[in-house]
Design an enzyme around this catalytic site. Structure first.
Site, PDB file in Angstrom:
ATOM      1  N   GLU A 183      -8.072  -3.378 -12.677  1.00  0.00           N
ATOM      2  CA  GLU A 183      -8.436  -2.715 -11.424  1.00  0.00           C
ATOM      3  C   GLU A 183      -7.786  -1.342 -11.385  1.00  0.00           C
ATOM      4  O   GLU A 183      -6.756  -1.124 -12.032  1.00  0.00           O
ATOM      5  CB  GLU A 183      -7.940  -3.541 -10.229  1.00  0.00           C
ATOM      6  CG  GLU A 183      -8.656  -4.866 -10.103  1.00  0.00           C
ATOM      7  CD  GLU A 183      -8.155  -5.692  -8.933  1.00  0.00           C
ATOM      8  OE1 GLU A 183      -7.179  -5.290  -8.266  1.00  0.00           O
ATOM      9  OE2 GLU A 183      -8.736  -6.766  -8.700  1.00  0.00           O
TER      10      GLU A 183
ATOM     11  N   LYS B 223      -5.301   1.208 -10.080  1.00  0.00           N
ATOM     12  CA  LYS B 223      -4.041   1.106  -9.338  1.00  0.00           C
ATOM     13  C   LYS B 223      -3.988   2.321  -8.419  1.00  0.00           C
ATOM     14  O   LYS B 223      -3.698   3.433  -8.856  1.00  0.00           O
ATOM     15  CB  LYS B 223      -2.840   1.065 -10.281  1.00  0.00           C
ATOM     16  CG  LYS B 223      -1.534   0.863  -9.515  1.00  0.00           C
ATOM     17  CD  LYS B 223      -0.370   0.675 -10.453  1.00  0.00           C
ATOM     18  CE  LYS B 223       0.872   0.202  -9.719  1.00  0.00           C
ATOM     19  NZ  LYS B 223       1.272   1.042  -8.593  1.00  0.00           N
TER      20      LYS B 223
ATOM     21  N   ARG C  91       0.337  -0.388   0.503  1.00  0.00           N
ATOM     22  CA  ARG C  91      -0.240  -1.723   0.471  1.00  0.00           C
ATOM     23  C   ARG C  91      -0.392  -2.219   1.901  1.00  0.00           C
ATOM     24  O   ARG C  91       0.521  -2.068   2.711  1.00  0.00           O
ATOM     25  CB  ARG C  91       0.685  -2.644  -0.300  1.00  0.00           C
ATOM     26  CG  ARG C  91       0.134  -4.037  -0.458  1.00  0.00           C
ATOM     27  CD  ARG C  91       0.949  -4.754  -1.484  1.00  0.00           C
ATOM     28  NE  ARG C  91       0.479  -6.068  -1.791  1.00  0.00           N
ATOM     29  CZ  ARG C  91       0.835  -6.715  -2.896  1.00  0.00           C
ATOM     30  NH1 ARG C  91       1.644  -6.144  -3.759  1.00  0.00           N
ATOM     31  NH2 ARG C  91       0.402  -7.924  -3.129  1.00  0.00           N
TER      32      ARG C  91
ATOM     33  N   ARG D 113       3.897  -3.818   2.911  1.00  0.00           N
ATOM     34  CA  ARG D 113       4.486  -4.673   1.892  1.00  0.00           C
ATOM     35  C   ARG D 113       5.843  -5.184   2.343  1.00  0.00           C
ATOM     36  O   ARG D 113       6.273  -6.261   1.979  1.00  0.00           O
ATOM     37  CB  ARG D 113       4.605  -3.837   0.617  1.00  0.00           C
ATOM     38  CG  ARG D 113       5.429  -4.399  -0.442  1.00  0.00           C
ATOM     39  CD  ARG D 113       5.123  -3.615  -1.696  1.00  0.00           C
ATOM     40  NE  ARG D 113       6.158  -3.785  -2.687  1.00  0.00           N
ATOM     41  CZ  ARG D 113       6.093  -3.261  -3.903  1.00  0.00           C
ATOM     42  NH1 ARG D 113       5.063  -2.515  -4.235  1.00  0.00           N
ATOM     43  NH2 ARG D 113       7.057  -3.448  -4.762  1.00  0.00           N
TER      44      ARG D 113
ATOM     45  N   GLU E  70      -5.039  -1.668  -0.906  1.00  0.00           N
ATOM     46  CA  GLU E  70      -4.214  -0.462  -0.927  1.00  0.00           C
ATOM     47  C   GLU E  70      -4.944   0.601  -0.106  1.00  0.00           C
ATOM     48  O   GLU E  70      -6.136   0.837  -0.302  1.00  0.00           O
ATOM     49  CB  GLU E  70      -4.018  -0.001  -2.380  1.00  0.00           C
ATOM     50  CG  GLU E  70      -3.036   1.127  -2.536  1.00  0.00           C
ATOM     51  CD  GLU E  70      -1.581   0.657  -2.684  1.00  0.00           C
ATOM     52  OE1 GLU E  70      -1.287  -0.548  -2.481  1.00  0.00           O
ATOM     53  OE2 GLU E  70      -0.742   1.517  -3.006  1.00  0.00           O
TER      54      GLU E  70
ATOM     55  N   PHE F 123      -8.248  -5.806  -2.606  1.00  0.00           N
ATOM     56  CA  PHE F 123      -8.148  -6.447  -3.916  1.00  0.00           C
ATOM     57  C   PHE F 123      -7.806  -7.936  -3.850  1.00  0.00           C
ATOM     58  O   PHE F 123      -7.732  -8.594  -4.874  1.00  0.00           O
ATOM     59  CB  PHE F 123      -7.174  -5.715  -4.837  1.00  0.00           C
ATOM     60  CG  PHE F 123      -5.776  -5.510  -4.285  1.00  0.00           C
ATOM     61  CD1 PHE F 123      -4.902  -6.567  -4.166  1.00  0.00           C
ATOM     62  CD2 PHE F 123      -5.347  -4.236  -3.917  1.00  0.00           C
ATOM     63  CE1 PHE F 123      -3.624  -6.383  -3.676  1.00  0.00           C
ATOM     64  CE2 PHE F 123      -4.055  -4.037  -3.424  1.00  0.00           C
ATOM     65  CZ  PHE F 123      -3.202  -5.121  -3.311  1.00  0.00           C
TER      66      PHE F 123
END
Ligand code: AMP
Length: 605
Positions: free
Chosen positions: A249, A251, A256, A272, A302, A343
């Protein structure tokens, strides 16, 4: 349990030198508590009133705590201040000043009473709340003995200093309540990772034992601790570790976000680190329910800043302008628009999907999400050889990502909350190879520091020189690389350049707290050059409306006092550097390893 017993245990824990000893003391403490008071005891011992993600704060400043000590002990303000100067700890000060007999006996005060006292302080809000908070703390202190006072005050200022970490608490809970159960420690940790609430876990454990933990479910509104990735040094290693086949994927370089969508109503967003970010991204809160068909749901992604004109991804610095912001939220939404790239899927309807293998979670996520302007799926491709992996990686870099994230497709690839492992592997571009030499930047402005940097500058606005226009054009805000001594001397060093208005010949899209006439030159290193509308170096040369921005800038510690401002790095040199870096972004891994080092900007004498 009496509060006086709790603080006696704290005193022993604080001075314990070995982890094992600390754990033993905690086990005794946990066993001695009543099950109903365990959640509160757990929160208090972590310096909290509620689980961290609820962000419940006492909201009482250090100066007010000091006032409460003055009132509760009848000591003159000056004497309290003198004691704080000596001890460096408001808690120790309170302990010392209370060494006389307490005004009222505290013998009967329970942990719960104290917890309730603090909860009332936290609840006080609105006009007159500061007075109410002080009065609440005075009340707690008046009934306290010296050791109690020490911990009451330390709790109030948010510095309990017990040194008890989460892992030690989990160990202690397993010993205290897990006897006889298979892998009690694992089960306890899993419940904590799924709920982020140690008080809740402890309460259930004490009442129903390890078997009872099954009742703690993944729930909307309660963040799941984030799964974390290991790293690989190159794509070959990454593929090897994944058994030759993996889902790669992009990045993304942003924040996040774990989004919790109730059956009806707006979403809640957690970072996060489990902070609630909902207020900072109202457009996502509103849009997510439109993008996600079936609810309740918990999804993860993200969040990245995108260029308002082109929709291209912007570097992390852009989205960080929206973090922690309380004002101008509307303006920021249009100035720094964002997109959330999803994701993962942790809960769908009432089913906890985090137990499913990754490919199944992704399949469900794809079915669940209708992409919108602000919500999209993370770009993904399943690869099974190095050329495919390399091509995907290069695409990720050219699209403005920092690298790739590989997700294991092996059986057992469930979402491992709170754990770091090789089920997810990150591989980032080797920034250090990209910018070979430092840049000499001219200081044209400064931003006031906060926290540890209060009283000095937190970051400097740096510019390169454009000789054609005789202008200094900004390219970064540099805040790292300064040690304490340098920070201390910065205001003095910059004083001769300070000016009240933007100096002529300075071009930047940012407004610093203090403008500086161009004069002081700093040596700066960075990861790579990107493009940003905030900076004016080489403005419009690559893309209309954007100049060069140095990512991850860092002061090397060298003030180039030997250079005048016009001898600094030029805008033209940045352009050359940018071009060389774009050429260097495309070669494959293997080629990159053997590549020539870039031309130094300033050939060494
Ligand atoms: P790092 O912060 O360098 O340890 O990298 C891990 C972080 O990368 C995660 O916590 C996410 O915030 C971020 N990230 C970006 N893209 C992805 C992705 N496709 N999958 C998982 N994490 C991602």
């Amino acid at each position: 349990m009496k509060f006086s017993d709790l603080v006696l245990a704290y005193d022993r824990i604080e001075t314990a030198t070995r982890r094992l000893e600390m754990r033993g003391l905690l086990v005794d403490l946990l066993r001695a508590a009543e099950p109903v008071e365990l959640p509160e005891l757990l929160y208090l011992s972590q310096g909290l009133l509620r689980p961290e993600y609820e962000s419940v704060e006492l909201g009482i400043a250090g100066s007010l705590v000091q006032r409460a000590i003055v009132e509760a002990t009848g000591t003159p303000t000056e004497a309290v201040r003198a004691s704080v100067r000596e001890t460096g700890d408001l808690g120790l000060t309170a302990q010392r000043l209370l060494l006389g007999p307490p005004a009222r006996s505290s013998a009967g005060r329970s942990v719960r009473d104290v917890y309730e006292g603090f909860a009332a302080i936290a609840r006080a809000a609105g006009p007159g709340s500061q007075e109410a908070k002080v009065a609440g703390l005075v009340d707690l202190l008046r009934g306290a003995g010296p050791v109690e006072a020490k911990y009451l005050v330390r709790f109030a200022v948010g510095q309990l200093r017990l040194g008890v970490r989460e892992t030690t608490l989990l160990d202690a809970l397993a010993t205290a309540f897990g006897e006889g159960a298979a892998d009690a420690r694992g089960a306890i940790e899993a419940s904590f990772n799924a709920s982020s609430d140690l008080g809740l876990v402890a309460g259930v454990l004490a009442r129903h034992g390890v078997a009872g933990l099954a009742e703690i479910r993944v729930t909307v509104g309660r963040p799941v601790r984030a799964m974390l990735a290991e790293r690989a040094t190159d794509l070959t290693e990454l593929l090897d570790r994944m058994g030759g086949r993996t889902a790669l994927e992009y990045k993304y370089d942003g924040l996040r976000i774990q989004a919790h969508l109730p059956r009806d109503g707006p979403a809640r967003l957690f970072s996060r680190r489990l902070e609630d970010l909902s207020a900072q991204f109202p457009e996502l809160v509103g849009e997510l329910p439109k993008a996600i068909g079936r609810r309740p749901a918990i999804v993860e992604g993200e969040c990245v800043a995108v260029d308002p004109g082109t929709g291209e991804l912007e570097p992390f610095q852009e989205i960080s302008r929206r973090r922690g912001r309380k004002y101008d939220l509307d303006r920021m939404q249009s100035e720094v628009p964002v997109r959330l790239f999803l994701f993962d899927l942790l809960l769908e309807g009432d089913e906890r999907t985090l137990e499913l293998d990754f490919d199944e979670r992704r399949r469900r996520l794809e079915k669940l999400v209708t992409e919108t302007d602000r919500v999209a799926l993370a770009t993904q491709e399943v690869v099974a050889d190095l050329p495919a992996a390399t091509a995907f990686f290069d695409r990720a870099i050219l699209d403005g990502c920092e690298g790739v994230m590989a997700k294991s497709l092996a059986p057992g690839s469930r979402y491992r909350a709170g754990a770091r492992g090789f089920w997810w592997i990150k591989y980032k571009r080797e920034y250090t190879h990209t910018i070979g030499d430092s840049i000499d930047g001219v200081v044209v402005g400064a931003f006031f520091g906060r926290g540890r940097r209060a009283g000095t500058y937190g970051a400097l606005l740096a510019a390169v020189y454009n000789p054609k226009e005789d202008r200094f054009e900004s390219f970064c805000k540099v805040g790292s690389g300064f040690d304490d001594a340098m920070l201390k001397e910065l205001p003095g060093r910059l004083a001769p350049y300070r000016t009240d208005t933007a100096p002529a010949g300075v071009a930047t899209g940012l407004v610093p707290d203090v403008w500086m006439r161009p004069g002081l030159v700093l040596e700066i290193r960075g990861a790579e050059l990107s493009l940003s509308p905030n900076h004016r170096a080489g403005f419009g040369r690559i893309r209309p409306g954007a100049g060069f921005a140095l990512r991850f800038p860092r002061f090397t510690g060298r003030f180039r006092d030997d250079k005048s401002a016009s001898e600094a790095t030029t805008a033209e040199e940045l352009l050359a550097l940018y071009n060389s870096q774009v050429r260097r972004a495309t070669p494959t891994d293997g080629e990159r390893a053997g590549a020539e080092p870039p031309e130094p900007l300033h050939p060494k004498a």
